[in-house]
Design a protein around this motif. Structure first.
Motif, PDB file in Angstrom:
ATOM      1  N   ARG A   1      -2.699  -1.176  -3.256  1.00  0.00           N
ATOM      2  CA  ARG A   1      -3.237   0.170  -3.451  1.00  0.00           C
ATOM      3  C   ARG A   1      -2.108   1.104  -3.866  1.00  0.00           C
ATOM      4  O   ARG A   1      -1.107   1.233  -3.166  1.00  0.00           O
ATOM      5  CB  ARG A   1      -3.890   0.670  -2.159  1.00  0.00           C
ATOM      6  CG  ARG A   1      -4.727   1.926  -2.364  1.00  0.00           C
ATOM      7  CD  ARG A   1      -5.476   2.283  -1.103  1.00  0.00           C
ATOM      8  NE  ARG A   1      -6.380   3.411  -1.345  1.00  0.00           N
ATOM      9  CZ  ARG A   1      -7.003   4.090  -0.389  1.00  0.00           C
ATOM     10  NH1 ARG A   1      -6.835   3.752   0.871  1.00  0.00           N
ATOM     11  NH2 ARG A   1      -7.794   5.094  -0.692  1.00  0.00           N
ATOM     12  N   LYS A   2      -2.270   1.688  -5.039  1.00  0.00           N
ATOM     13  CA  LYS A   2      -1.244   2.565  -5.620  1.00  0.00           C
ATOM     14  C   LYS A   2       0.106   1.838  -5.719  1.00  0.00           C
ATOM     15  O   LYS A   2       1.163   2.457  -5.651  1.00  0.00           O
ATOM     16  CB  LYS A   2      -1.087   3.846  -4.790  1.00  0.00           C
ATOM     17  CG  LYS A   2      -2.346   4.686  -4.682  1.00  0.00           C
ATOM     18  CD  LYS A   2      -2.768   5.271  -6.021  1.00  0.00           C
ATOM     19  CE  LYS A   2      -3.991   6.159  -5.871  1.00  0.00           C
ATOM     20  NZ  LYS A   2      -4.467   6.705  -7.164  1.00  0.00           N
TER      21      LYS A   2
ATOM     22  N   ASP B   1       0.849  -1.190   0.000  1.00  0.00           N
ATOM     23  CA  ASP B   1       0.000   0.000   0.000  1.00  0.00           C
ATOM     24  C   ASP B   1       0.885   1.240   0.000  1.00  0.00           C
ATOM     25  O   ASP B   1       1.444   1.609   1.026  1.00  0.00           O
ATOM     26  CB  ASP B   1      -0.932   0.004   1.214  1.00  0.00           C
ATOM     27  CG  ASP B   1      -2.058   1.017   1.091  1.00  0.00           C
ATOM     28  OD1 ASP B   1      -1.772   2.163   0.686  1.00  0.00           O
ATOM     29  OD2 ASP B   1      -3.213   0.671   1.400  1.00  0.00           O
TER      30      ASP B   1
ATOM     31  N   TYR C   1      -0.376   4.148  -0.984  1.00  0.00           N
ATOM     32  CA  TYR C   1      -1.267   5.290  -0.798  1.00  0.00           C
ATOM     33  C   TYR C   1      -1.180   5.800   0.632  1.00  0.00           C
ATOM     34  O   TYR C   1      -1.012   6.992   0.868  1.00  0.00           O
ATOM     35  CB  TYR C   1      -2.709   4.886  -1.120  1.00  0.00           C
ATOM     36  CG  TYR C   1      -3.717   5.982  -0.856  1.00  0.00           C
ATOM     37  CD1 TYR C   1      -3.864   7.045  -1.742  1.00  0.00           C
ATOM     38  CD2 TYR C   1      -4.520   5.948   0.278  1.00  0.00           C
ATOM     39  CE1 TYR C   1      -4.787   8.057  -1.499  1.00  0.00           C
ATOM     40  CE2 TYR C   1      -5.450   6.945   0.530  1.00  0.00           C
ATOM     41  CZ  TYR C   1      -5.577   7.998  -0.352  1.00  0.00           C
ATOM     42  OH  TYR C   1      -6.487   8.998  -0.111  1.00  0.00           O
ATOM     43  N   LYS C   2      -1.285   4.883   1.576  1.00  0.00           N
ATOM     44  CA  LYS C   2      -1.240   5.288   2.977  1.00  0.00           C
ATOM     45  C   LYS C   2       0.186   5.419   3.489  1.00  0.00           C
ATOM     46  O   LYS C   2       0.461   6.180   4.405  1.00  0.00           O
ATOM     47  CB  LYS C   2      -2.012   4.274   3.841  1.00  0.00           C
ATOM     48  CG  LYS C   2      -3.505   4.352   3.644  1.00  0.00           C
ATOM     49  CD  LYS C   2      -4.238   3.554   4.689  1.00  0.00           C
ATOM     50  CE  LYS C   2      -5.740   3.758   4.550  1.00  0.00           C
ATOM     51  NZ  LYS C   2      -6.501   2.994   5.566  1.00  0.00           N
TER      52      LYS C   2
END
Length: 250
Positions: free
Chosen positions: A128-129, A94, A96-97
């Motif tokens: 994610r991303k 992840d 994104y975070k």
């Protein structure tokens, strides 16, 4: 039979987990509980032993990338031997975070993939991303599985399917502004789709602002049927067969 291939129905996430599991059972819904850390892995394992309609996927989430120890890996290694453990997950990347520790995330992801290969288990992937890195890493390993709450392009979905992966479709496909997910769904068709809710997160449009439960999977089924112009019964039947095949559920 309806199979919710991704949810987090355990007491560390909600107070009434066992009530929800019993309601799911009454509604002929099989649950795959996804653990993400030591505590939730233990809970998912225990609930899978206590309830006929519950299976467990166990793993360490990207949020633990800076703190997982060899002892933690050994604990998971042993847990994956249990009868009702059918996958390694939820695992993944992840950016994104959190992206400042990419290398650590990748290192942990690789360790999870090595365990999946060792135990010959499918995986449940959070990405994610980080879609390209996820793809490049998976391509190096002899694994199959589910791309949970898939957020990538249609083209990349096809590439994951070529690797032996199914695409997890949940409540977000019902969101009015999520044309991308519906476009992807129409591109790949029902043959490589798995139903999921990610309960208690990501409720469908009809239940926005509420705690999600596996009973809301009916809204996901309805939207998929509408988009693909097929009967809801066909969505249920084909996605259940997909899940049975991938996770070897009888």
């Amino acid at each position: 039979m309806i199979i919710d291939t991704h949810c987090h129905i355990y007491n560390s996430e909600m107070e009434n987990a066992e009530e929800i599991i019993k309601e799911a059972q009454k509604n002929n819904i099989i649950l795959i509980l996804n653990g993400t850390d030591l505590e939730s892995n233990e809970e998912a394992l225990k609930l899978s032993e206590d309830y006929e309609n519950v299976y467990a996927a166990l793993g360490y989430f990207y949020t633990l990338a800076d703190e997982i120890t060899d002892e933690d890996i050994a604990i998971l290694d042993n847990q994956l031997e249990k009868d009702k453990v059918i996958a390694v997950g939820e695992i993944g990347l992840d950016y994104y975070k959190r992206k400042e520790n990419k290398d650590k995330q990748i290192e942990l992801f690789e360790k999870m993939l090595n365990l999946a290969e060792k135990h010959e288990l499918p995986i449940i992937v959070h990405s994610r991303k980080a879609m390209q890195d996820t793809y490049d890493i998976l391509k190096k390993h002899n694994v199959v599985g589910s791309m949970h709450s898939y957020q990538g392009s249609c083209e990349m979905a096809v590439e994951f399917i070529k690797l032996g992966f199914y695409i997890g479709v949940g409540g977000t496909v019902t969101y009015k502004n999520n044309k991308k997910a519906r476009k992807m769904l129409n591109k790949i068709g029902i043959g490589h789709v798995l139903l999921e809710t990610d309960s208690p997160y990501l409720p469908p449009e009809e239940k926005r602002g509420e705690m999600n439960t596996p009973l809301n999977i009916k809204y996901v089924i309805k939207k998929i049927a509408e988009e693909l112009d097929i009967e809801e019964s066909e969505v249920i039947e084909i996605t259940a067969e997909n899940a049975k095949k991938l996770f070897e559920i009888t």
